[in-house]
Scaffold this active site. Structure first.
Site, PDB file in Angstrom:
ATOM      1  N   GLY A 242      42.215  41.122  47.033  1.00  0.00           N
ATOM      2  CA  GLY A 242      42.203  41.559  48.418  1.00  0.00           C
ATOM      3  C   GLY A 242      42.118  40.451  49.442  1.00  0.00           C
ATOM      4  N   ARG A 317      56.775  48.717  53.203  1.00  0.00           N
ATOM      5  CA  ARG A 317      55.492  48.463  53.853  1.00  0.00           C
ATOM      6  C   ARG A 317      55.458  48.849  55.339  1.00  0.00           C
ATOM      7  NH1 ARG A 317      53.299  44.121  54.514  1.00  0.00           N
ATOM      8  NH2 ARG A 317      51.167  44.799  54.079  1.00  0.00           N
ATOM      9  N   CYS A 346      68.348  57.883  55.388  1.00  0.00           N
ATOM     10  CA  CYS A 346      68.266  59.087  56.236  1.00  0.00           C
ATOM     11  C   CYS A 346      66.823  59.540  56.434  1.00  0.00           C
ATOM     12  CB  CYS A 346      69.094  60.211  55.619  1.00  0.00           C
ATOM     13  SG  CYS A 346      70.853  59.855  55.588  1.00  0.00           S
ATOM     14  N   GLU A 347      66.029  58.701  57.047  1.00  0.00           N
ATOM     15  CA  GLU A 347      64.645  58.991  57.404  1.00  0.00           C
ATOM     16  C   GLU A 347      64.339  58.283  58.723  1.00  0.00           C
ATOM     17  OE1 GLU A 347      62.513  60.888  55.716  1.00  0.00           O
ATOM     18  OE2 GLU A 347      63.664  61.153  53.865  1.00  0.00           O
ATOM     19  N   TYR A 375      54.660  43.383  47.180  1.00  0.00           N
ATOM     20  CA  TYR A 375      54.893  44.798  47.455  1.00  0.00           C
ATOM     21  C   TYR A 375      56.209  45.012  48.198  1.00  0.00           C
ATOM     22  CZ  TYR A 375      50.055  44.540  46.128  1.00  0.00           C
ATOM     23  OH  TYR A 375      48.901  44.254  45.444  1.00  0.00           O
TER      24      TYR A 375
END
Length: 416
Positions: A242, A317, A346-347, A375
């Site tokens: 982290g 992300r 298509c979003e 990521y």
């Protein structure tokens, strides 16, 4: 090679270790992930240098970027690995990782994954529930092996980060609550073929304040005292990962040396090997995503859009975490404008940046999305029938294609 040389401009063109991203895009197409091998290793070495005075094992969190060439580069440096599934374990082993330096996490390990991990001789499994402890014991008995386990403790520390990457809060699914640890100890004593060798925690990702680590480590230290009073010989003390990286220049990450200054005095007294699980810290700024501008458009209210060939299918992300990634022109022209940088999916959530001041690129020109090493490729997918992108590794001017672009045939090859 200085840090600025990993990704920098040469003769007006953005480069990776001196190799033009323009040339890489022409040869390999776009979207394209470009990884700097030496930036990757520099980050790992910086982490090791910060904690050199502490007996520890650094286990790169494979989920951040699991390309086998990335894993192999770190394995050759002596790095250990943290895996979260049978698939990640398979990748690590295929890359040449030493099983004795692999730890396995995961809140929902299947029986097959536990059997695979035990049979390969990894360092330890991190158990996240009482039911999982029973499952590990049953499988160890069937295999005639002793299972080395750590208990993942949920310390109930809520770090100030995005809620989707907070993992040490009691409201989340991870680990065994600190208040239930005595029950876990009693269960371990009663189970055959299990040896408790470690304690583990993980409080989240992109944590800038060292105080959250100190608070959680204090709680895990108390659990360590309880474990020893209960007769367990704890060899490993795992405080997770982290540690932050800089995505946005205006929000620089806390230097890793600051974490070391605060944590080493606390951890050196444990008499254990301390395990760290950095993933993003090592991988994030080791890669960029190169994308080509398909179209520019302006709507009736004057809003500008730059439509590129990369999408949330390559870098999810921004849509998932509202995260910031720097975006620059591969060949800047010197003027800028404000626009949304969006993909073809298509979003409405398919964007890389909103209302961003960027170089005034034209159709057919290239943009580089920065800090795409963690990521990015690992979370890519085939939604809308899109082809997952190619990946190249650059090492002091030498370029290796480390993942071929998907083909249409691959989209249907498993459909019977």
């Amino acid at each position: 090679m200085s840090d600025t040389d990993f990704f920098s401009f040469h003769n007006g063109v953005f480069c990776c270790e001196g190799v033009s991203l323009q040339e890489l895009a022409e040869e390999h197409g776009t979207p394209l992930f470009v990884i700097s091998r030496n930036k990757l290793l520099t980050q790992y070495r910086a982490f090791e240098e910060a904690f050199k005075d502490l007996g520890h094992l650094t286990c790169y969190s494979v989920k951040a970027n699991f390309n086998i060439h990335v894993i192999r580069a770190l394995a050759e440096e002596g790095c250990g690995f943290d895996v979260n599934s049978g698939g990640e374990l398979y990748r690590a082993l295929q890359a040449g990782a030493d099983p004795a330096r692999i730890i396995m996490a995961g809140v929902g390990k299947t029986a097959a994954e536990i059997e695979y991990a035990l049979s390969t001789g990894i360092l330890m499994l991190k158990a996240e529930s009482l039911s999982e402890l029973r499952m590990i014991s049953d499988i160890a008995v069937q295999l005639g092996l002793e299972a080395r386990v750590a208990i993942r403790v949920n310390p109930n520390v809520t770090a100030e980060t995005h809620p989707y990457i907070t993992t040490g809060d009691s409201k989340e699914k991870f680990g065994i609550d600190e208040v239930a640890i005595d029950e876990a100890f009693d269960l371990v004593r009663s189970l055959p073929n299990i040896r408790l060798v470690g304690l583990d925690m993980h409080i989240g990702s992109q944590i800038f304040d060292t105080g959250f680590y100190q608070a959680a480590a204090d709680k895990l230290l108390a659990v360590l005292d309880n474990a020893r009073q209960a007769g367990f010989e704890i060899e490993y003390f795992d405080i997770g990962g982290g540690f932050p990286v800089t995505y946005e220049p205006a929000k620089p990450a806390t230097p890793i040396t600051k974490f070391a200054e605060k944590l080493i005095p606390m951890l050196e007294k444990t008499g254990t090997t301390v395990i760290f699980e950095p993933g993003r810290f090592i991988a994030a700024n080791s890669a960029v995503l190169v994308t080509r501008v398909l179209y520019r458009k302006r709507n009736h209210i004057g809003k500008e859009f730059v439509v590129v060939d990369a999408a949330m299918t390559e870098l999810i992300r921004p849509a998932l975490y509202q995260s910031y990634h720097g975006i620059i022109a591969v060949k800047p022209c010197g003027s800028t404008f404000k626009a949304d940088i969006v993909g073809p999916v298509c979003e409405s959530g398919d964007f890389l940046a909103r209302a961003r001041e960027i170089d005034c690129v034209g159709e057919g020109e290239l943009l580089a999305v920065l800090s795409a090493g963690a990521y990015g490729a690992v979370m890519s997918n085939n939604y809308n029938g899109r082809l997952r992108p190619a990946e190249v590794l650059v090492d002091q001017g030498n370029v290796t294609l480390i993942r071929k672009r998907d083909t249409y045939e691959q989209l249907v090859q498993n459909e019977l």
